[in-house]
Every structure is written in structure tokens, then in C-alpha cells.
Motif scaffolding. Structure first.
Motif, mmCIF file in Angstrom:
data_model
loop_
_atom_site.group_PDB
_atom_site.id
_atom_site.type_symbol
_atom_site.label_atom_id
_atom_site.label_comp_id
_atom_site.label_asym_id
_atom_site.label_seq_id
_atom_site.Cartn_x
_atom_site.Cartn_y
_atom_site.Cartn_z
ATOM 1 N N ILE A 100 1.701 3.603 16.647
ATOM 2 C CA ILE A 100 1.694 4.716 15.697
ATOM 3 C C ILE A 100 3.112 5.186 15.389
ATOM 4 C CG2 ILE A 100 0.864 7.056 15.237
ATOM 5 C CD1 ILE A 100 -1.404 6.535 17.220
ATOM 6 N N ARG A 101 3.370 5.416 14.121
ATOM 7 C CA ARG A 101 4.644 5.982 13.685
ATOM 8 C C ARG A 101 4.360 7.097 12.685
ATOM 9 N NH1 ARG A 101 9.789 2.617 11.153
ATOM 10 N NH2 ARG A 101 10.930 4.408 10.307
ATOM 11 N N ILE A 102 4.994 8.227 12.873
ATOM 12 C CA ILE A 102 4.805 9.350 11.951
ATOM 13 C C ILE A 102 5.825 9.244 10.820
ATOM 14 C CG2 ILE A 102 4.886 11.856 11.671
ATOM 15 C CD1 ILE A 102 4.029 12.111 14.602
ATOM 16 N N ILE A 103 5.315 9.114 9.603
ATOM 17 C CA ILE A 103 6.146 9.176 8.398
ATOM 18 C C ILE A 103 5.499 10.214 7.489
ATOM 19 C CG2 ILE A 103 7.089 7.950 6.408
ATOM 20 C CD1 ILE A 103 6.904 5.373 7.958
ATOM 21 N N PRO A 104 6.124 11.351 7.291
ATOM 22 C CA PRO A 104 5.486 12.395 6.484
ATOM 23 C C PRO A 104 5.392 11.994 5.021
ATOM 24 C CG PRO A 104 7.754 12.973 6.970
ATOM 25 C CD PRO A 104 7.459 11.729 7.764
ATOM 26 N N ASN A 105 4.559 12.705 4.280
ATOM 27 C CA ASN A 105 4.526 12.518 2.836
ATOM 28 C C ASN A 105 5.832 13.015 2.235
ATOM 29 O OD1 ASN A 105 1.920 11.409 2.621
ATOM 30 N ND2 ASN A 105 0.999 13.443 2.810
ATOM 31 N N GLY A 106 6.177 12.471 1.094
ATOM 32 C CA GLY A 106 7.401 12.886 0.417
ATOM 33 C C GLY A 106 7.147 13.135 -1.056
ATOM 34 N N MET A 283 11.487 11.899 -1.312
ATOM 35 C CA MET A 283 10.819 10.607 -1.440
ATOM 36 C C MET A 283 11.716 9.444 -1.037
ATOM 37 S SD MET A 283 8.024 9.071 -2.143
ATOM 38 C CE MET A 283 7.004 10.200 -3.095
ATOM 39 N N SER A 284 13.003 9.540 -1.330
ATOM 40 C CA SER A 284 13.917 8.442 -1.004
ATOM 41 C C SER A 284 13.912 8.144 0.496
ATOM 42 C CB SER A 284 15.338 8.780 -1.461
ATOM 43 O OG SER A 284 15.776 10.000 -0.875
ATOM 44 N N ARG A 285 13.840 9.178 1.308
ATOM 45 C CA ARG A 285 13.811 8.980 2.759
ATOM 46 C C ARG A 285 12.504 8.326 3.199
ATOM 47 N NH1 ARG A 285 13.405 13.880 7.227
ATOM 48 N NH2 ARG A 285 12.455 12.597 8.852
ATOM 49 N N ILE A 286 11.390 8.769 2.619
ATOM 50 C CA ILE A 286 10.083 8.254 3.014
ATOM 51 C C ILE A 286 9.960 6.777 2.630
ATOM 52 C CG2 ILE A 286 7.604 8.605 2.829
ATOM 53 C CD1 ILE A 286 9.402 10.966 4.037
ATOM 54 N N VAL A 287 10.399 6.429 1.419
ATOM 55 C CA VAL A 287 10.346 5.036 0.974
ATOM 56 C C VAL A 287 11.195 4.157 1.897
ATOM 57 C CG1 VAL A 287 11.016 3.444 -0.870
ATOM 58 C CG2 VAL A 287 9.800 5.560 -1.424
ATOM 59 N N GLY A 288 12.346 4.665 2.298
ATOM 60 C CA GLY A 288 13.200 3.913 3.210
ATOM 61 C C GLY A 288 12.521 3.607 4.531
ATOM 62 N N GLU A 289 11.751 4.568 5.042
ATOM 63 C CA GLU A 289 11.058 4.339 6.319
ATOM 64 C C GLU A 289 9.941 3.299 6.170
ATOM 65 O OE1 GLU A 289 10.231 7.577 8.952
ATOM 66 O OE2 GLU A 289 11.521 8.949 7.834
ATOM 67 N N TYR A 290 9.227 3.340 5.048
ATOM 68 C CA TYR A 290 8.204 2.318 4.816
ATOM 69 C C TYR A 290 8.847 0.945 4.617
ATOM 70 C CZ TYR A 290 4.006 5.201 4.547
ATOM 71 O OH TYR A 290 2.943 6.007 4.867
ATOM 72 N N TYR A 294 8.047 -2.766 6.444
ATOM 73 C CA TYR A 294 7.797 -4.014 5.724
ATOM 74 C C TYR A 294 8.801 -5.090 6.137
ATOM 75 C CZ TYR A 294 4.176 -2.425 2.466
ATOM 76 O OH TYR A 294 2.989 -1.996 1.911
ATOM 77 N N HIS A 295 10.071 -4.730 6.219
ATOM 78 C CA HIS A 295 11.087 -5.698 6.626
ATOM 79 C C HIS A 295 10.811 -6.248 8.017
ATOM 80 C CE1 HIS A 295 14.506 -4.385 3.662
ATOM 81 N NE2 HIS A 295 13.543 -5.043 3.080
ATOM 82 N N ASP A 296 10.428 -5.359 8.941
ATOM 83 C CA ASP A 296 10.139 -5.802 10.311
ATOM 84 C C ASP A 296 9.007 -6.826 10.330
ATOM 85 O OD1 ASP A 296 12.098 -4.178 11.313
ATOM 86 O OD2 ASP A 296 10.734 -2.590 11.992
ATOM 87 N N ARG A 314 8.734 -5.697 -5.701
ATOM 88 C CA ARG A 314 7.413 -6.298 -5.608
ATOM 89 C C ARG A 314 6.326 -5.241 -5.570
ATOM 90 N NH1 ARG A 314 7.115 -10.572 -1.033
ATOM 91 N NH2 ARG A 314 5.036 -10.663 -1.942
ATOM 92 N N SER A 315 5.102 -5.688 -5.864
ATOM 93 C CA SER A 315 3.987 -4.755 -6.027
ATOM 94 C C SER A 315 3.710 -3.936 -4.786
ATOM 95 C CB SER A 315 2.728 -5.531 -6.415
ATOM 96 O OG SER A 315 2.351 -6.399 -5.370
ATOM 97 N N CYS A 316 4.062 -4.447 -3.600
ATOM 98 C CA CYS A 316 3.687 -3.742 -2.381
ATOM 99 C C CYS A 316 4.430 -2.437 -2.210
ATOM 100 C CB CYS A 316 3.919 -4.636 -1.165
ATOM 101 S SG CYS A 316 5.611 -5.216 -1.007
ATOM 102 N N LEU A 317 5.544 -2.231 -2.913
ATOM 103 C CA LEU A 317 6.248 -0.955 -2.824
ATOM 104 C C LEU A 317 6.077 -0.109 -4.073
ATOM 105 C CD1 LEU A 317 9.605 -1.659 -0.978
ATOM 106 C CD2 LEU A 317 7.556 -0.507 -0.167
#
Length: 330
Positions: A100-106, A283-290, A294-296, A314-317
Motif C-alpha cells: 500500500i502507498r498513500i498518494i492523495p488526490n490532486g 496535480m504535478s506532484r501527484i502525477v509524478g508519484e504515479y 509505472y516506471h518501477d 501514452r494512454s495509461c497516464l
């Protein structure tokens, strides 16, 4: 019946529900990585939906929904949740804390921002869907107490109707309380930032939430928020708003009146809210965490090359409007 879903490197579901079964199938058949994000706890909200149903029906579907959630948690490679409150529920339902990883909404802080001169002095705004979980009745009954002390007060409720029977109930309650001149249902709005800025105070009256984006959007617009203390709402608001118990119209009314009657408090809470969003929820911070997740997972598949470099396009982001499932295809 056999369905061909294709073959994917990563499947990302936004519900620990039936949509996540596609991710599980892809993982078992093709070795795909499965990411699960829960904004609200699927099992908990389905239990609320079953209130009022017969005992046998409720027991059966409660068991089904729980087992489906447990399957999602078990097979997911990464579980992203938006609040510590959600995380506690997930662990209780068997999710492995290590995943589990907490990433808040942005939110887009350039779109959702204060607009000077837009606020109506006595206006109360709520942006929510018309659904029993959002407890619009709580707000309607709170407004009856507000109007008794501030007759100028007006409440504007924006959002789509997802339960027409409940909408009829809400409209009937407005009529019963003699509030037709004080409460207006405005329907869906495509530019919610304008509605937030119209309000002197923004209200979230729900009985259940994950980490409501509407609260973050209102805060980004520099608005004082009065919200029920459910789910991860307290984690969002911090000291930048007013929390009240759920399903308690009198207490909700007191919170609204506190902001309506004190201009200095309204300004102070609005300023704190905007600064908190800029610091915690851009939002920029939240997208970076997602993107990091994906990279991992892409590296784990050994396909770093062009897939990793092209991830941003790509469509996944990209947002999948109205969908609870996204797929990254190799």
C-alpha cells in the motif's frame, strides 16, 4: 462466453470491484502488473447501498462484494490509496500493508484558483452528485437552521443526479421546510471553479467519502470549507476548514453560520486552504508519484526502453473520463 481483452504490461483499476478482475486475469494469463487505486472503499460503499434491502439479499451481496475486494487486494502488485483512513479499511479487509502507498488526490491549481469579486456574500455552495451517500438531506435540513438566523442565505447545489428517487426526496424535503427560495438545484456544471468562487462558503455534507476532490478544489479556490468528518476529509482539511460530525444538521448549520457571520474567519480559512493545496495537493506532484510506480513496474518487466521514455504520452497516464479501468498495452 469467451472475451479477448488483448495482452497488456500494466492494468490499472480505480475500484477494488468487478473491473479489477480484468487486471487479475491479465496477471494470471500474461504476467501483467496490476495496480489498484481506491478513492473510496468499494466494499464499504456497497454496504451502504444495501441498506434497506432484505436480509438474505444483503447477506449474499455483502459476501460477494467483500470477496471481490479481497481478491483485488491479494493479486494487486501495488495498492494506491488516497488517505490513511482508506488504508485502515484496506488492511482490515486483508490488504498487505507492504503493497500500500498513500498518494492523495490532486487538482490543477492554475484552473482552481481564487477569482476576486465573484463571491455572493450569503451564498452556500455544494458540488456533489445527488446520491444518498452524499447526504444532501443533511445539507437541506442544516439550511433550515441557517435561514432562521440569516434569511438572506442561499444554497446552490451543483452536480448530476445519480439517484432520481433520492432527488425526488430532496426536492420534497425542500418544499416541506419552505426553502424553495433558499435552495436551488443547479444540475451538472462543466466549469466547477466558477461555482466554487461564487460561494462564500463551500459545504460537503456526506455520510461517506474517500478523499473528496471537491473539497480540494474548493480549497484551491481559496474558499472556507465546512465538511463532515468522514473518510479522509480531516486529512485534507487540516486546520484550513471546519469539521463537523456526519448526519447532524444542527452542527452542520453551526459550522456554516460561523463562516457566514465572520468575514475575517472566512478570509483566514480561505487563505490557509489555498496555501495547503499548493503545498500538499498540486496535480504535478501527484502525477509524478504515479509515474514513479509505472516506471518501477515497467523496469520489472524489462521493457524500460521506449516504453519508459514515452510514458508521458501514452494512454495509461491520460485521464479516462467515466471509466474505472485503464490499460497500458505493449
Amino acid at each position: 462466453m469467451e472475451m479477448d481483452f488483448g495482452r497488456y504490461d500494466i492494468v490499472h483499476s480505480a475500484l477494488a470491484g468487478f473491473s479489477g478482475l480484468i487486471g487479475i486475469i491479465q496477471k494470471l494469463e500474461h504476467g501483467a502488473s496490476y495496480i489498484l487505486t481506491e478513492h473510496a472503499i468499494y466494499y464499504k460503499e456497497r454496504i451502504y447501498d444495501l441498506v434497506g434491502c432484505g436480509d438474505s439479499y444483503r447477506r449474499f451481496w455483502s459476501m460477494v462484494f467483500r470477496k471481490v475486494s479481497e481478491l483485488n487486494y491479494y493479486w494487486a502488485d501495488r495498492i494506491v490509496t488516497v488517505s490513511r483512513s482508506n488504508m485502515r479499511w484496506q488492511k482490515e479487509l486483508g490488504a498487505d500493508e507492504e503493497k500500500i502507498r498513500i498518494i492523495p488526490n490532486g487538482v490543477d491549481v492554475n484552473r482552481f484558483k481564487p477569482i476576486s469579486g465573484k463571491a455572493d456574500r450569503w451564498s452556500v455552495v455544494s458540488i456533489t452528485r445527488i446520491d444518498p451517500l452524499k447526504d444532501i438531506i443533511n445539507l437541506i435540513e442544516a439550511m433550515s437552521y441557517v435561514v432562521s438566523e440569516v434569511p438572506e442565505a442561499r444554497c446552490y447545489i451543483y452536480g448530476p443526479v445519480t439517484d432520481h428517487r433520492y432527488m425526488d426526496h430532496c426536492e420534497a424535503r425542500v418544499g416541506d421546510l419552505g426553502l424553495k427560495d433558499h435552495i436551488k438545484f443547479m444540475g451538472y456544471i462543466s466549469n466547477p471553479e466558477m461555482a466554487y468562487n461564487r460561494g462564500w462558503v463551500v459545504v460537503q455534507p456526506s455520510m461517506s467519502e474517500g478523499a473528496p476532490i471537491a473539497v480540494i478544489e474548493a480549497m484551491a479556490c481559496g474558499k472556507p470549507v465546512v465538511a463532515t468528518d468522514v473518510g479522509g476529509v480531516s486529512e485534507i482539511l487540516g486546520d484550513a476548514g471546519i469539521l463537523v460530525p456526519p448526519r447532524n444538521p444542527r452542527t452542520l448549520a453551526r459550522g456554516i453560520l460561523k463562516v457566514l457571520s465572520d468575514e475575517e474567519l472566512a478570509r483566514e480559512l480561505g487563505l490557509r486552504a489555498r496555501m495547503r493545496v499548493l503545498r500538499e495537493f498540486p496535480m504535478s506532484r501527484i502525477v509524478g508519484e504515479y509515474r514513479e510506480i509505472y516506471h518501477d513496474l515497467i523496469r520489472a518487466h524489462g521493457v524500460e526502453g521506449n516504453t519508459s521514455r514515452d510514458l508521458e504520452t501514452r494512454s495509461c497516464l491520460k485521464p479516462h473520463s467515466g471509466s474505472d479501468l485503464s490499460l497500458c498495452r505493449s
